[in-house]
Scaffold this active site. Sequence first.
Site, mmCIF file in Angstrom:
data_model
loop_
_atom_site.group_PDB
_atom_site.id
_atom_site.type_symbol
_atom_site.label_atom_id
_atom_site.label_comp_id
_atom_site.label_asym_id
_atom_site.label_seq_id
_atom_site.Cartn_x
_atom_site.Cartn_y
_atom_site.Cartn_z
ATOM 1 N N TYR A 179 -4.666 1.996 -2.314
ATOM 2 C CA TYR A 179 -5.869 1.590 -1.562
ATOM 3 C C TYR A 179 -6.825 2.740 -1.270
ATOM 4 O O TYR A 179 -7.611 2.689 -0.334
ATOM 5 C CB TYR A 179 -5.494 0.871 -0.257
ATOM 6 N N HIS A 210 -9.026 -3.233 -6.290
ATOM 7 C CA HIS A 210 -8.748 -4.114 -5.153
ATOM 8 C C HIS A 210 -10.011 -4.840 -4.705
ATOM 9 O O HIS A 210 -9.939 -5.923 -4.145
ATOM 10 C CB HIS A 210 -8.155 -3.318 -3.981
ATOM 11 N N ASP A 246 8.277 -0.338 -8.480
ATOM 12 C CA ASP A 246 8.255 -1.734 -8.045
ATOM 13 C C ASP A 246 6.795 -2.132 -7.867
ATOM 14 O O ASP A 246 6.184 -1.834 -6.846
ATOM 15 C CB ASP A 246 9.038 -1.873 -6.736
ATOM 16 N N GLU A 250 -3.148 3.480 -13.719
ATOM 17 C CA GLU A 250 -1.746 3.358 -13.307
ATOM 18 C C GLU A 250 -0.819 4.213 -14.169
ATOM 19 O O GLU A 250 0.217 3.762 -14.661
ATOM 20 C CB GLU A 250 -1.313 1.883 -13.314
ATOM 21 N N CYS A 259 -1.111 7.763 7.004
ATOM 22 C CA CYS A 259 -1.152 9.217 7.154
ATOM 23 C C CYS A 259 0.285 9.715 7.355
ATOM 24 O O CYS A 259 1.208 8.924 7.578
ATOM 25 C CB CYS A 259 -2.041 9.605 8.334
#
Length: 184
Positions: A13, A53, A162, A84, A173
């Site tokens: 993200y 996203h 996964d 990725e 953080c």
Amino acid sequence: MSGKLTVITGPMYSGKTTELLSFVEIYKLGKKKVAVFKPKIDSRYHSTMIVSHSGNGVEAHVIERPEEMRKYIEEDTRGVFIDEVQFFNPSLFEVVKDLLDRGIDVFCAGLDLTHKQNPFETTALLLSLADTVIKKKAVCHRCGEYNATLTLKVAGGEEEIDVGGQEKYIAVCRDCYNTLKKRV
């Protein structure tokens, strides 16, 4: 002239794919031939597109092994874009070196660390070869600060490889990681 390697990394993200897609767009606007790749294992948002996203996307060649890239890269390809990268085996390092030696610019995006804070081997190898490293941060899911550099797995077991999204992972953080890790 040798190609240049840019590696975009950071936690989930943090906008890695969005940044990668912006470089694809720049090359396309410059009328440069591109080749875009994603690992077969990642079909979260679309089976044949790299999708961020936020929903932006571009068609990609879906491959299992890095060596498969060679059949899609033509003589006039100027930029190769790989999303990725942590899901590819370490042979990606040799494929990328070959592309750079052929004068092709390569842009890679991927996680640098697993949810257990172990380095992803393929990403680490690419970082060692990079001309430019873009280290992204995300907003911490717990405290709301723009300082998240880690990914925490909140569901689905302890496996380090996964594939998942918000149902399994959050960006945090270091302070919040340590606090939440005690609870998970």
